[in-house]
Design an enzyme around this catalytic site. Structure first.
Site, PDB file in Angstrom:
ATOM      1  CG  ASP A   1      -7.964   5.308  -2.146  1.00  0.00           C
ATOM      2  OD1 ASP A   1      -8.463   6.181  -2.879  1.00  0.00           O
ATOM      3  OD2 ASP A   1      -8.628   4.418  -1.596  1.00  0.00           O
TER       4      ASP A   1
ATOM      5  CE1 TYR B   1      -1.168   5.076  -8.461  1.00  0.00           C
ATOM      6  CE2 TYR B   1      -0.927   2.775  -9.111  1.00  0.00           C
ATOM      7  CZ  TYR B   1      -0.370   3.962  -8.664  1.00  0.00           C
ATOM      8  OH  TYR B   1       0.986   4.022  -8.425  1.00  0.00           O
TER       9      TYR B   1
ATOM     10  CG  PHE C   1       3.068   2.678  -4.412  1.00  0.00           C
ATOM     11  CD1 PHE C   1       2.951   4.047  -4.506  1.00  0.00           C
ATOM     12  CD2 PHE C   1       3.135   2.107  -3.141  1.00  0.00           C
ATOM     13  CE1 PHE C   1       2.900   4.856  -3.377  1.00  0.00           C
ATOM     14  CE2 PHE C   1       3.086   2.896  -2.005  1.00  0.00           C
ATOM     15  CZ  PHE C   1       2.971   4.279  -2.117  1.00  0.00           C
TER      16      PHE C   1
ATOM     17  CG  HIS D   1       2.521   9.328  -0.591  1.00  0.00           C
ATOM     18  ND1 HIS D   1       2.459   9.499  -1.955  1.00  0.00           N
ATOM     19  CD2 HIS D   1       1.792   8.214  -0.312  1.00  0.00           C
ATOM     20  CE1 HIS D   1       1.714   8.533  -2.479  1.00  0.00           C
ATOM     21  NE2 HIS D   1       1.299   7.745  -1.512  1.00  0.00           N
TER      22      HIS D   1
END
Length: 260
Positions: free
Chosen positions: A91, A93, A104, A215
């Site tokens: 998803d 940020y 990321f 993760h």
């Protein structure tokens, strides 16, 4: 790298930080590398793509602030022909100014989120060469070396994680992953977390290198049985690429040596 300047659609600011919210739904008019264009156009004109467009336009009309401003930026920066590594996120940020269309990654000057901070810590542990993790949170230098930084959902509303999950983006991103899996050549797939690892059964593990770990979120980065911290994925990827395709990624390129 081949195809880097071959963009479809209007001129892109793909090489610049993207820190604002989505201004308008552009669908197949968003610029992407030429070899991604047929896949993107087919999705945008499909029932799922049209439903996604209606949903996002309705949310924008109701006042929702949606990130990032260029949801397909990763497909502009990293042509299919250049993909060496696929890193799957989940998803974007959801904080103001954070998402920049690369999983990321955050724009220069934005505080590094906890998951990315752990990525940098593992990078430093794995490869060395850094006195401390970089202060710069942008992973643009990875994307331009053939690292496809792909979230499975490509938009999100401010302060509402996973608010656009299940609305149609996953259809497109699964098609993107399968295109990387099926295209000629060999690649590395880094599957971080249970969500990303649902893609593993659909990848050709005989031809590609498929790496799995938790993760990098602080909630799971050190958790057994496959902690992210200590996974060594960056070094393993480069060793495998050097052997199989005669190339590697300079993971440490353009990073700063001190913390912000």
């Amino acid at each position: 790298m081949s195809g880097q300047s071959e963009l479809f659609g209007a001129a892109s600011n793909a090489g610049l930080p993207a820190s604002s919210a989505l201004a308008a739904w552009r669908g197949a008019e968003w610029p992407v590398a030429s070899d991604w264009q047929p896949l993107v156009a087919e999705f945008m004109h499909s029932a799922q793509g049209l439903a996604l467009a209606r949903f996002i336009q309705e949310r924008m009309a109701s006042g929702a602030r949606i990130y990032p401003p260029e949801p397909l930026r990763m497909l502009a920066l990293t042509p299919l022909a250049d993909v060496r590594v696929v890193i799957l996120g989940q998803d974007p940020y959801h904080g103001a100014g954070q998402a920049e269309g690369l999983a990321f990654s955050v724009p220069d000057g934005v505080r590094i989120p906890p998951s990315l901070r752990n990525v940098y810590k593992e990078l430093a542990r794995d490869l060395g060469g850094l006195a401390s993790p970089p202060a710069n949170g942008s992973l643009l230098h990875w994307a331009t070396q053939g690292v496809l930084l792909l979230n499975t959902c490509l938009t999100v509303e401010e302060g509402l994680p996973a608010s656009h999950a299940g609305r149609g983006w996953e259809v497109l991103t699964r098609q993107v992953v399968q295109a990387c899996n099926q295209a000629p050549g060999q690649r590395v797939f880094m599957l971080w977390g249970a969500h990303a690892q649902t893609f593993a059964p659909h990848l050709d593990g005989d031809r590609h290198l498929v790496l799995k770990a938790n993760h990098p979120s602080p909630l799971s980065a050190n958790r057994a049985p496959t902690p992210f911290m200590g996974c060594g994925h960056f070094g393993l990827a480069n060793q495998w690429m050097q052997t199989n395709i005669g190339a590697s990624v300079d993971w440490l390129a353009k990073t700063q040596k001190v913390m912000a």
